[in-house]
Design an enzyme around this catalytic site. Sequence first.
Site, mmCIF file in Angstrom:
data_model
loop_
_atom_site.group_PDB
_atom_site.id
_atom_site.type_symbol
_atom_site.label_atom_id
_atom_site.label_comp_id
_atom_site.label_asym_id
_atom_site.label_seq_id
_atom_site.Cartn_x
_atom_site.Cartn_y
_atom_site.Cartn_z
ATOM 1 N N SER A 180 20.119 -14.593 -32.051
ATOM 2 C CA SER A 180 19.283 -15.724 -32.478
ATOM 3 C C SER A 180 18.106 -15.218 -33.316
ATOM 4 O O SER A 180 18.293 -14.712 -34.411
ATOM 5 C CB SER A 180 18.820 -16.513 -31.258
ATOM 6 O OG SER A 180 18.228 -17.746 -31.652
ATOM 7 N N HIS B 64 20.283 -24.532 -31.221
ATOM 8 C CA HIS B 64 21.646 -24.161 -31.624
ATOM 9 C C HIS B 64 22.654 -25.278 -31.323
ATOM 10 O O HIS B 64 23.746 -25.031 -30.818
ATOM 11 C CB HIS B 64 22.070 -22.847 -30.964
ATOM 12 C CG HIS B 64 21.226 -21.682 -31.375
ATOM 13 N ND1 HIS B 64 21.253 -21.168 -32.655
ATOM 14 C CD2 HIS B 64 20.300 -20.964 -30.694
ATOM 15 C CE1 HIS B 64 20.386 -20.165 -32.734
ATOM 16 N NE2 HIS B 64 19.791 -20.027 -31.565
#
Length: 777
Positions: free
Chosen positions: A87, A192
Site C-alpha cells: 500500500s 482499497h
Amino acid sequence: MKAVVFPGQGAQRRGMGRELFDASPELVDEASEILGYSLRTLCLDDPHRQLGRTEYTQPALYVVGALAHRQWRESTGGEPDFLAGHSLGEYCALHAAGAFDFATGLRLVQRRGALMAQARGGGMAAVVGLDAARLGELLDEGGFSGRLTVANDNAPRQQVVSGDTATVDALVAHLDARDVRCVRLNVSGAFHSPLMRQAQQDFARFVDGFALGAPATPVIANATARPYVPGRTAHTLVEQIVRPVRWTESVHHLLDQGVTDFVELGGRVLGKLIDQIRSAPRPAARPEAPAAPLEGPAAPVDTPHAPLDSADDTRGARPGTPAAALGSPVFRRRMGVRHAYAVGGMYRGIASAEMVVRLGRNRMLGFLGTGGLPLPEIEQRVKEVQHGLADGQPYGVNVLADHDDPAAERALVDLLLRHSVPAIEASAFMQMTPALVLYRARGLRRGADGRTVCDHRIMAKVSRPEVAEQFMAPAPEPVLDRLRRENALTDEQVRLARTVPMSHDITVEADSGGHTDGGVATVLMPAMLGLRQRAQDRYGYHEPLCLGLAGGLGTPAALAAAFMLGADYVLTGSINQCTVESGMSTEVKDMLQDAGIADTGYAPAGDMFEFGAKVQVLRKGVFFPTRANKLFSLYSHYDGIEEIPEKTRSLLERTYFGKSVEEVWDEVCRYLRSQGRDTEIDRAETEPKHKMALVFRWYFFHSTRLAMNGEGSGKVNYQIQTGPALGAFNQWVEGTELASWRHRHVDRIGLMLLDGAAEHIATACRHWRDTLGAPSA
C-alpha cells in the site's frame, strides 16, 4: 536474487526513525518544510497523538522508508533486483527505483493521506485464520459477496475486508458467531475499495501536475501483482487507491522470479507475512485467471469477491465455459483478454471512452474511435480510458490512415506514444507509413532470454491480400532508415524491427459497415490463411501470427462461421454503435434499432472520395446514399463546379448543402488553414476539379456531423455508417428486452454472441457426429 520491500500503514510506532533522522538531517528538514510541521517531533515524541492518524501516518512512513533505503544502499553498496511495498510502502519502492525524487514522493503521499483521511461511511476488518477460498464461502453464505471487497490479501490466512460501515459490522458479527477471528480496524474509510472512488478522482487531478517516470528497477504493483509498466506510473498509483492490495500474489511472483532474499526497510511487519506465504502451499490457480501474455507485462487477475462496478454487471460467457475457449489462446494471452473477441474503433468517437472502459473492465478488447477528432479531444479521451482501467486491463486506440495529411497521422502516433498506449487498430492503410513503423519499433526491446519483446501491438484491419502481406512482413527498410536518420529510433530498435512482423494480429475485413471493398469472407479468409503460412515459413517468427475476421458479424451463427473458417478471433463493429455506451446520438440509435438486413446501401467514402472507395451506410429514412452517389457522378462527369448546370448546382445548394457553394468553400478554406494545409487551397485555385472534390467532401463531413449531433432539421442528410449485421442482430433480439438499444450494453452483447456461437458449434458437432455415426468421445 534480492528484493527490498517497504511496509504500509500499521507499521508506525513512536520513536521510529531516530537513527535515520540523525544521519540525514537535511532531508528531515526538507520534509518538515513541505509538511508544515516537525516530522522529527511527530515520529519521536508524538505529543499530540497524531501519528496514528492517516494524514500524518502516511507521510511519516514514507520519509522513514526513504531514509532507510538511503542508509541501506550506502552501507551495503548493493542494488536489489526487485522492489515492492505494501500500500503506502509502494511509494517508498517507487522512490527507491528512481520513479520520482524525495520531495515529489512526499507531496504525493501527503495528498493521498489527506484524501484517504477524509473518507467517511466505510470501514475495514481483518480476518485471521482463514484462507481466501473459505472466506469466500462465508461471504457467499452471509450474503456479503458483491457488498464487500477483499481489500488486502496479506497472506494465505490473513485477509482484510472493506465496505460500508454497517456491512462490515454485520460481517464481524457473522464471523464471530462462527468462531472466526475478525477484528474491526480503526480507520475512517473503506480503503482499497470502490468506496474510495471520490478520493481516487481527486488524487488523479492532483497527480496530473507531476511528471512521474518509469522505475529503473522493477517495482511490483499492489494492483496487478506484476511489475509497473513504463509510462503508467501515475495511472497505477491512482488505481491503487480503489484496487485491492494483492500482497500474496506479489510475493509469489517474486519467488517465481528467483528471489530468495527479502530485505524489509522502514518496519518489521512484512517479514512475518512473507514467511507465511513462503511456507504455505499455493492454492490451485483460479479458473478465471487469464494466462499471462506471451510477451510484456502479465495481465492482472480479478480479486475474488470484489464488488463490480455497474459496468461489470454482465451475463454471458465466463472463463471455463465453451465460449471462453473459442478462437486462439495465443491471441487471448497476447492481448490479456478472456475472449477471442474485439470491438473496432468507430469513427468520431462512436467507439467512446465509456465503451472501451466497459469492455476493458470485463477483460474484453475495445478500440477508442479517433477518426475525425482533433488531437486535444483524442488526448482527453485517451486519459479517460486510462483513468477508467487498471493496469493490464486491455484497451487500444484506432489509427485511421490519413491519405491527405501524413503529418497529422504522425502527430496522432506521437500522442499515443507519449501516453504509452499499448495497442492500436490500424485502419484503411494501403502501405506501411513512417508513423506506423515508429509506433511499432518504439515498443521493441530485448527480453531476458534474448528474444524480442513487443510492448506496442498493432492490430491491422485489411481487406486486400497485398496489404496483408505488408503487415505480415517486418517494417520496410527504407522507412526504418529514414526514422533512424531522424533519430526517431535507436540502432537497437531498428535491428529488432527486422525480426518481427509489423502486426502479429491481422483482422481480415469482409463486406462491412463503413469502409468496405465488398470482400466475401469465405473467399478472403482461406486466401489470407495461406499468406500467413507463407509469411511464417519465410520469416520464421518466434511468436505466431493470428488472423481475425470482421464484417457481417451480428448473430451467434455468424460468429460460429467465422471461427469455423479458421479465425483466431472476431471483431464486431456496426452492432456496437446501437448501444448505451456508443457515442452516437440518441436520434440515430432510435433509427438503427429498427433497421433490417436490407436497409443498408453503398456510398462513396468521404475521406477517399476521389478514389471511388465505398462505405456501407443506412438508407432507410435518409437520402444520404442517393445524394452521395450523385455527387460522385457529378465529380466523374465534370472538371469543375462551374461546369455543373445551374439548375443542378442550385439543387445542391438548396437540399444538399443548405448554403451556397461559395459559403461551403469559405468554410473549407478556414478548416484547411487551421490545419496548416494552405497548399491545398493554392492547388484548388489552379485545379478546378480538385476544388470540386474538396467542396463535395465537405458534404460528407457535414452529413456525419448532423448524425452525430442528432440535428432533427438535417435528418434526411444523416450519414450513418452501418452494415446488414446490425439488421441481423435486431432480428435475433426481436421480442426481447434488447430490442431497445437502451438495454444493450457492449460487453453483454459480445458475451451473448460468444455464448450463442459456442452452442451453435456444439450443436453442429453433435449433428455431424450423429449423422456420420462417429463414436462419441
